[in-house]
Design a protein around this motif. Structure first.
Motif, PDB file in Angstrom:
ATOM      1  N   THR A   1     143.911  43.538 -10.247  1.00  0.00           N
ATOM      2  CA  THR A   1     143.185  42.674 -11.173  1.00  0.00           C
ATOM      3  C   THR A   1     142.192  43.543 -11.923  1.00  0.00           C
ATOM      4  N   MET A   2     141.657  43.014 -12.985  1.00  0.00           N
ATOM      5  CA  MET A   2     140.562  43.694 -13.652  1.00  0.00           C
ATOM      6  C   MET A   2     139.337  42.780 -13.616  1.00  0.00           C
ATOM      7  N   ASP A   3     139.206  42.006 -12.557  1.00  0.00           N
ATOM      8  CA  ASP A   3     138.096  41.077 -12.411  1.00  0.00           C
ATOM      9  C   ASP A   3     138.017  40.147 -13.609  1.00  0.00           C
ATOM     10  N   CYS A   4     136.810  39.754 -14.001  1.00  0.00           N
ATOM     11  CA  CYS A   4     136.734  38.722 -15.037  1.00  0.00           C
ATOM     12  C   CYS A   4     136.957  39.288 -16.432  1.00  0.00           C
ATOM     13  N   GLY A   5     137.072  40.604 -16.537  1.00  0.00           N
ATOM     14  CA  GLY A   5     137.169  41.192 -17.865  1.00  0.00           C
ATOM     15  C   GLY A   5     138.456  40.895 -18.605  1.00  0.00           C
ATOM     16  N   THR A   6     139.452  40.383 -17.927  1.00  0.00           N
ATOM     17  CA  THR A   6     140.721  40.111 -18.605  1.00  0.00           C
ATOM     18  C   THR A   6     141.185  38.679 -18.407  1.00  0.00           C
ATOM     19  N   CYS A   7     140.248  37.787 -18.136  1.00  0.00           N
ATOM     20  CA  CYS A   7     140.675  36.435 -17.777  1.00  0.00           C
ATOM     21  C   CYS A   7     141.333  35.729 -18.964  1.00  0.00           C
ATOM     22  N   GLU A   8     142.027  34.652 -18.643  1.00  0.00           N
ATOM     23  CA  GLU A   8     142.878  34.011 -19.643  1.00  0.00           C
ATOM     24  C   GLU A   8     142.103  33.205 -20.670  1.00  0.00           C
ATOM     25  N   THR A   9     140.783  33.128 -20.516  1.00  0.00           N
ATOM     26  CA  THR A   9     140.028  32.337 -21.478  1.00  0.00           C
ATOM     27  C   THR A   9     139.838  33.071 -22.808  1.00  0.00           C
ATOM     28  N   ALA A  10     140.165  34.349 -22.829  1.00  0.00           N
ATOM     29  CA  ALA A  10     140.068  35.075 -24.099  1.00  0.00           C
ATOM     30  C   ALA A  10     141.085  34.490 -25.082  1.00  0.00           C
ATOM     31  N   GLY A  11     140.673  34.364 -26.316  1.00  0.00           N
ATOM     32  CA  GLY A  11     141.566  33.784 -27.321  1.00  0.00           C
ATOM     33  C   GLY A  11     142.687  34.736 -27.672  1.00  0.00           C
ATOM     34  N   PRO A  12     143.848  34.197 -28.031  1.00  0.00           N
ATOM     35  CA  PRO A  12     144.948  35.079 -28.421  1.00  0.00           C
ATOM     36  C   PRO A  12     144.694  35.712 -29.786  1.00  0.00           C
ATOM     37  N   VAL A  13     145.244  36.885 -29.971  1.00  0.00           N
ATOM     38  CA  VAL A  13     145.211  37.506 -31.285  1.00  0.00           C
ATOM     39  C   VAL A  13     146.099  36.683 -32.206  1.00  0.00           C
TER      40      VAL A  13
END
Lengths: 131, 242
Positions: A5-17
């Protein structure tokens, strides 16, 4: 210890490009006489089969042609009839395929189906890839 | 182990079953066999084999985390997004949620893998070089300077984005030949690179050179006594592809 995992830095809440989806084009294409002959051999009498003419990413020039004989496909396609052949063109690549000619080159090396594409700015030596 | 901030790094998350194959077709290294827990670097190139960006790909299991560069990200996305077509590939930009570090000079873990500990993911790039990604709540400090890192790069002939790795050059000219897979099949720019490799002629090469031994205009990273420079290969034939 490995933890994939990369902890919270890559969570799915980031918006898609945002991907700009190209407009779907009503494709017109032609099939040369030689290509029709070869397709007739390949299809046989079963005209329920279809020729899927698609585009994949990759190849030397960025896009590659993808020709398949299929019964159906799960891709969103437009179906057209050309010289008695059922042809499927995925909507996602229709903007790249409008106006193409499917040809067949009869030679020992580098022969086979070829696409002549007026939309292509360049193509690689083998003719399978274009940009 | 000296650590410096990697301020130009960008991180995108690529999800979807076609992601690895997609990257494989658009970049120079073989990516389709990358396994969960592994990290591998590759070069995105244009059809004329010029560099778009140098990428570090982490296989996280259910997604890929791809470290590229802020200065190239817009151009990279402009190149790759139109090629997704109907493939299962979704990209998220998570750069702002992470901080990035370069650690060098000391021996690290197994090359080509990454480890995660205390909120920091470390990619073991080479014997004494790693890239660390940490979420913003993890506090890491720099204990080296960029000048010191550049001196280490010069000593070890390590090219860097913005210095050697630029859109003016192709991967072979900047010392990235090990990331150009010789037999993976077609990818964007492959015809040109394959021709250079088969003819053993690549035009330009990356060299380490004493500051006074090369024209200033060829220097890409200047150090105290030595520099990295990109020069015509016929001027320094011993450094060419062999």
């Amino acid at each position: 210890m490995f933890r994939y995992t990369m902890d919270c830095g890559t969570c799915e809440t980031a918006g898609p490009v945002q991907v700009m989806t190209p407009e779907v084009v009503n494709v017109q294409l032609t099939i040369s006489n030689k290509a029709q002959e070869m397709l007739s051999d390949a299809f046989g009498d079963d005209r329920s089969l279809a020729l899927l003419v698609g585009v994949l990413s990759g190849g030397c020039s960025g896009y590659m042609y993808d020709l398949q004989i299929v019964e159906e496909t799960d891709q969103s396609c437009q179906e057209i009839e050309v010289d008695g052949f059922r042809v499927l063109v995925p909507n996602s690549s229709s903007h790249l395929l409008d106006g193409i000619e499917i040809d067949y080159v009869d030679r020992l090396m580098g022969g086979g189906f070829k696409i002549n594409n007026p939309n292509a700015e360049s193509s690689c030596g083998c003719g399978e890839s274009f940009s | 182990m000296p650590r410096v901030a990697y301020n130009d790094a960008a991180l995108t998350v690529w999800r979807g079953k076609d992601s690895l194959k997609f990257i494989d077709g658009l970049s120079t290294n073989k990516m389709v066999d990358l396994k969960k827990g592994e990290v591998r670097q590759t070069v995105f190139t244009t059809t004329s084999a010029k560099i778009i960006d140098f990428a570090t790909v982490f296989h996280m299991g259910d997604f890929l985390a791809i470290l590229t560069h802020k200065s190239n990200l817009k151009n990279l996305l402009e190149q790759v997004l139109p090629k997704i077509l109907n493939q299962d590939v979704n990209i998220q930009d998570v750069t702002d949620r992470n901080s990035f570090w370069i650690e060098y000079q000391e021996k690290i873990g197994q090359i080509g893998t990454f480890t995660v500990s205390e909120g920091c993911t470390r990619a073991n790039i080479s014997e004494n070089f790693s890239i660390a990604v940490s979420s913003l709540d993890v506090k890491l400090d720099s204990d080296g300077t960029l000048d010191e890192f550049n001196e280490w790069r010069i000593e070890n002939l390590v090219p860097w984005v913005g210095h050697e790795i630029t859109s003016k050059n192709h991967p072979l000219a900047v010392g990235l030949a090990e990331y150009v897979h010789p037999a993976k099949g077609c990818y964007v720019g492959q015809e040109i690179l394959a021709r250079m490799i088969s003819r053993k002629r690549q035009g330009k090469i990356l060299i380490r050179v004493a500051n006074n031994d090369v024209n200033e205009k060829f220097i890409t990273t200047r150090g105290d006594s030595h520099s990295l420079a990109i020069v015509r290969e016929n001027q320094y034939p011993s450094n060419s592809l062999s």
